[in-house]
Write an enzyme that holds these catalytic residues in place. Structure first.
Site, PDB file in Angstrom:
ATOM      1  N   ASN A 110      -6.087 -30.134  42.984  1.00 55.77           N
ATOM      2  CA  ASN A 110      -5.965 -31.558  42.686  1.00 55.77           C
ATOM      3  C   ASN A 110      -7.206 -32.026  41.950  1.00 55.77           C
ATOM      4  O   ASN A 110      -8.120 -31.238  41.682  1.00 55.77           O
ATOM      5  CB  ASN A 110      -5.734 -32.363  43.969  1.00 55.77           C
ATOM      6  CG  ASN A 110      -6.871 -32.177  44.965  1.00 55.77           C
ATOM      7  OD1 ASN A 110      -7.986 -32.601  44.742  1.00 55.77           O
ATOM      8  ND2 ASN A 110      -6.553 -31.514  46.084  1.00 55.77           N
ATOM      9  N   ASP A 133      -1.761 -29.834  50.955  1.00 53.55           N
ATOM     10  CA  ASP A 133      -0.846 -29.792  52.101  1.00 53.55           C
ATOM     11  C   ASP A 133      -0.067 -28.481  52.158  1.00 53.55           C
ATOM     12  O   ASP A 133       0.354 -28.052  53.230  1.00 53.55           O
ATOM     13  CB  ASP A 133       0.137 -30.958  52.023  1.00 53.55           C
ATOM     14  CG  ASP A 133      -0.552 -32.310  52.205  1.00 53.55           C
ATOM     15  OD1 ASP A 133      -1.494 -32.375  53.012  1.00 53.55           O
ATOM     16  OD2 ASP A 133      -0.159 -33.277  51.530  1.00 53.55           O
ATOM     17  N   LYS A 166      -1.372 -11.425  37.305  1.00 56.49           N
ATOM     18  CA  LYS A 166      -0.976 -12.638  36.608  1.00 56.49           C
ATOM     19  C   LYS A 166       0.516 -12.599  36.280  1.00 56.49           C
ATOM     20  O   LYS A 166       1.038 -11.601  35.776  1.00 56.49           O
ATOM     21  CB  LYS A 166      -1.781 -12.777  35.313  1.00 56.49           C
ATOM     22  CG  LYS A 166      -1.421 -14.003  34.491  1.00 56.49           C
ATOM     23  CD  LYS A 166      -2.236 -14.060  33.202  1.00 56.49           C
ATOM     24  CE  LYS A 166      -1.784 -15.233  32.337  1.00 56.49           C
ATOM     25  NZ  LYS A 166      -2.539 -15.310  31.071  1.00 56.49           N
ATOM     26  N   PRO A 201      -2.733 -25.794  57.514  1.00 58.17           N
ATOM     27  CA  PRO A 201      -3.117 -26.438  58.775  1.00 58.17           C
ATOM     28  C   PRO A 201      -3.740 -27.802  58.506  1.00 58.17           C
ATOM     29  O   PRO A 201      -4.365 -28.026  57.468  1.00 58.17           O
ATOM     30  CB  PRO A 201      -4.131 -25.471  59.389  1.00 58.17           C
ATOM     31  CG  PRO A 201      -4.664 -24.694  58.232  1.00 58.17           C
ATOM     32  CD  PRO A 201      -3.526 -24.576  57.257  1.00 58.17           C
ATOM     33  N   ASP A 202      -3.561 -28.728  59.435  1.00 61.78           N
ATOM     34  CA  ASP A 202      -4.123 -30.072  59.340  1.00 61.78           C
ATOM     35  C   ASP A 202      -5.507 -30.046  59.988  1.00 61.78           C
ATOM     36  O   ASP A 202      -5.650 -30.054  61.218  1.00 61.78           O
ATOM     37  CB  ASP A 202      -3.212 -31.060  60.062  1.00 61.78           C
ATOM     38  CG  ASP A 202      -3.623 -32.505  59.832  1.00 61.78           C
ATOM     39  OD1 ASP A 202      -4.838 -32.775  59.768  1.00 61.78           O
ATOM     40  OD2 ASP A 202      -2.727 -33.361  59.698  1.00 61.78           O
ATOM     41  N   ILE A 203      -6.534 -30.014  59.157  1.00 66.21           N
ATOM     42  CA  ILE A 203      -7.905 -29.831  59.657  1.00 66.21           C
ATOM     43  C   ILE A 203      -8.352 -31.026  60.485  1.00 66.21           C
ATOM     44  O   ILE A 203      -8.896 -30.879  61.587  1.00 66.21           O
ATOM     45  CB  ILE A 203      -8.873 -29.574  58.486  1.00 66.21           C
ATOM     46  CG1 ILE A 203      -8.483 -28.288  57.751  1.00 66.21           C
ATOM     47  CG2 ILE A 203     -10.317 -29.489  58.987  1.00 66.21           C
ATOM     48  CD1 ILE A 203      -9.261 -28.050  56.468  1.00 66.21           C
ATOM     49  N   LEU A 204      -8.138 -32.240  59.975  1.00 64.08           N
ATOM     50  CA  LEU A 204      -8.576 -33.438  60.701  1.00 64.08           C
ATOM     51  C   LEU A 204      -7.876 -33.556  62.049  1.00 64.08           C
ATOM     52  O   LEU A 204      -8.524 -33.824  63.072  1.00 64.08           O
ATOM     53  CB  LEU A 204      -8.323 -34.681  59.845  1.00 64.08           C
ATOM     54  CG  LEU A 204      -8.671 -36.030  60.482  1.00 64.08           C
ATOM     55  CD1 LEU A 204     -10.140 -36.086  60.892  1.00 64.08           C
ATOM     56  CD2 LEU A 204      -8.334 -37.176  59.531  1.00 64.08           C
ATOM     57  N   LYS A 234      -1.703 -42.807  58.757  1.00 61.96           N
ATOM     58  CA  LYS A 234      -2.540 -41.622  58.960  1.00 61.96           C
ATOM     59  C   LYS A 234      -3.442 -41.794  60.179  1.00 61.96           C
ATOM     60  O   LYS A 234      -3.664 -40.839  60.942  1.00 61.96           O
ATOM     61  CB  LYS A 234      -3.382 -41.369  57.702  1.00 61.96           C
ATOM     62  CG  LYS A 234      -4.117 -40.040  57.694  1.00 61.96           C
ATOM     63  CD  LYS A 234      -4.726 -39.767  56.318  1.00 61.96           C
ATOM     64  CE  LYS A 234      -5.311 -38.365  56.247  1.00 61.96           C
ATOM     65  NZ  LYS A 234      -5.845 -38.043  54.893  1.00 61.96           N
ATOM     66  N   LYS A 272      -2.986 -39.018  63.047  1.00 57.99           N
ATOM     67  CA  LYS A 272      -4.075 -38.065  63.294  1.00 57.99           C
ATOM     68  C   LYS A 272      -4.779 -38.335  64.622  1.00 57.99           C
ATOM     69  O   LYS A 272      -5.472 -37.458  65.140  1.00 57.99           O
ATOM     70  CB  LYS A 272      -5.119 -38.150  62.170  1.00 57.99           C
ATOM     71  CG  LYS A 272      -4.547 -38.005  60.762  1.00 57.99           C
ATOM     72  CD  LYS A 272      -4.236 -36.591  60.393  1.00 57.99           C
ATOM     73  CE  LYS A 272      -3.836 -36.514  58.918  1.00 57.99           C
ATOM     74  NZ  LYS A 272      -3.530 -35.150  58.485  1.00 57.99           N
TER      75      LYS A 272
END
Length: 414
Positions: A218, A287, A297, A319-322, A351, A355
């Site tokens: 991103n 995500d 390649k 995985p959702d780190i927070l 969120k 979270k």
């Protein structure tokens, strides 16, 4: 000087002492930078310093007369060492030679610099020294004993750095550059709101490889996270920064761990989180990632009868780190970031609840990615607050300092 440093020393009066050494030439630039940063500068020079740079140069750059003798009769009471040290917010000796450092440790007062350092009011005029000397002089046991004692006596030692020296040798003992000294002074004058605290922060994007040369990522530059790491270190925290792939210099005093993927960031954060007081998740973590990475390649099939459809990739959730940190039994104070393109407050509040964290910092990602300025909204259980209050974009370092102050208040209240 960047826009970030302008006026960061506004209202500060620096008593700047030069002892003898070729590094005196760097202090001309430092004086100019200090003036641009809003400080006033009063220069003192030893007799040896005048062999390397003239008082005329330093007077022109500081716009003040230069003092070099304890017998200077310009002061009505003939006590420059008293008057000038009472006016200063801090005293910086740069370059600080091995001889001058030895004088400071011994409490000698046989020239204006050492006399003023001894006579200054310690509780309100801190002493900073920037050593500059040959590598062998720096490594000598006498110098190392003196540096240790100088620190024990309350002085702050800036540097030295390693590198090429005027004598032609290479090693430790080189004085910090003018911009580095300015950064050190700016950091020094910041309130130590997080003294004794440990802070873990993530910053930048992640890169999820599809094949050896392509991947999913991103536009996050990492600038906000790096600004927060710097601001937290300035506030006295011990900071560990887990950084995705960005091209940014590590803030001074910050420990940096480089990662690329979301899994690597998760593996770097989770074992360390419980040992910290604060966790700030500024990283824009992907995500999803490709379920498998192609070994080579992926090439286009250029044969005439080849199908024109694009490759299809199976994705799997990262995985959702927070959330993982917030679920720890001995979790730190957790702060999340929400970079949205619309309905910022709604998504940030969703969120916050999802979270299970006390604070979400929201911003419009497309409006800030890669920029040096930003506008934030702080969302918690009680409501939301814009930072700055007028909602107008401000430079990210100033915002980071305000956010660090807000987090410090919340941490102390909890």
């Amino acid at each position: 000087m960047s826009q970030l440093e302008k006026l960061q020393m506004q209202g500060k009066h620096v008593l700047l002492g030069l002892s003898g050494g070729i590094a005196c030439y760097k202090i001309a630039e430092l004086t100019r930078l200090l003036a641009k940063a809003g400080a006033t500068v009063q220069v003192m020079m030893s007799e040896a310093a005048e062999a390397f740079i003239t008082p005329v140069t330093m007077q022109a750059l500081s716009n003040r007369p230069v003092y070099s003798s304890q017998w200077d009769a310009r002061e009505a009471n003939n006590m420059a060492h008293i008057n000038l040290s009472r006016e200063a917010d801090l005293m910086l000796i740069a370059p600080a030679s091995a001889d001058l450092i030895a004088k400071l440790v011994q409490g000698r007062a046989d020239d204006l610099l050492s006399l003023t350092a001894l006579a200054r009011p310690i509780e309100r005029c801190p002493l900073l020294v920037a050593p500059a000397m040959n590598r062998e002089m720096w490594a000598h046991p006498a110098t190392q004993r003196n540096i240790a004692q100088l620190r024990a006596d309350g002085a702050t030692v800036l540097g030295p750095a390693a590198g090429d020296q005027a004598c032609g040798e290479v090693g430790d003992g080189r004085m910090l550059e003018a911009q580095e000294l300015l950064d050190e002074l700016i950091a020094f004058v910041q309130p130590k709101l997080l003294a004794g605290k440990r802070l873990l922060i993530t910053a930048g994007p992640t890169f999820e490889p599809i094949d050896p040369v392509r991947g999913i990522t991103n536009r996050s530059s990492g600038k906000m996270g790096f600004a927060l790491a710097r601001a937290a270190a300035e506030a006295g925290a011990e900071v560990t920064l887990v950084a995705g792939p960005v091209h940014l210099a590590t803030p001074h005093g910050v420990r940096r761990i480089d990662v690329q993927t979301a899994l690597q960031m998760h593996e770097a954060v989770l074992p360390r989180a419980a040992a910290h007081d604060i966790f700030i998740a500024t990283a824009a973590v992907a995500d999803w990632r490709p379920a498998t990475m192609n070994e080579h390649k992926i090439k286009k099939d250029k044969s005439p009868d080849a199908p024109k459809s694009a490759p299809v990739f199976e994705l799997t959730e990262n995985p959702d780190i927070l959330a993982a940190v917030a679920a720890l039994p001995d979790k730190p104070f957790c702060v999340g970031f929400a970079a949205e393109s619309q309905d910022l407050i709604k998504h940030a509040r969703d969120k916050l609840q999802r979270k299970g964290v006390p604070l979400i910092v929201g911003n419009l990602g497309p409006a800030t990615f890669g920029r040096d300025d930003n506008a934030l909204v702080l969302v918690d259980a009680d409501g939301e607050r814009h930072l700055p209050a007028d909602g107008q974009a401000r430079d990210k370092l100033s915002l980071a300092r305000e956010l660090v102050a807000d987090i410090a208040r919340r941490l102390h209240a909890s």
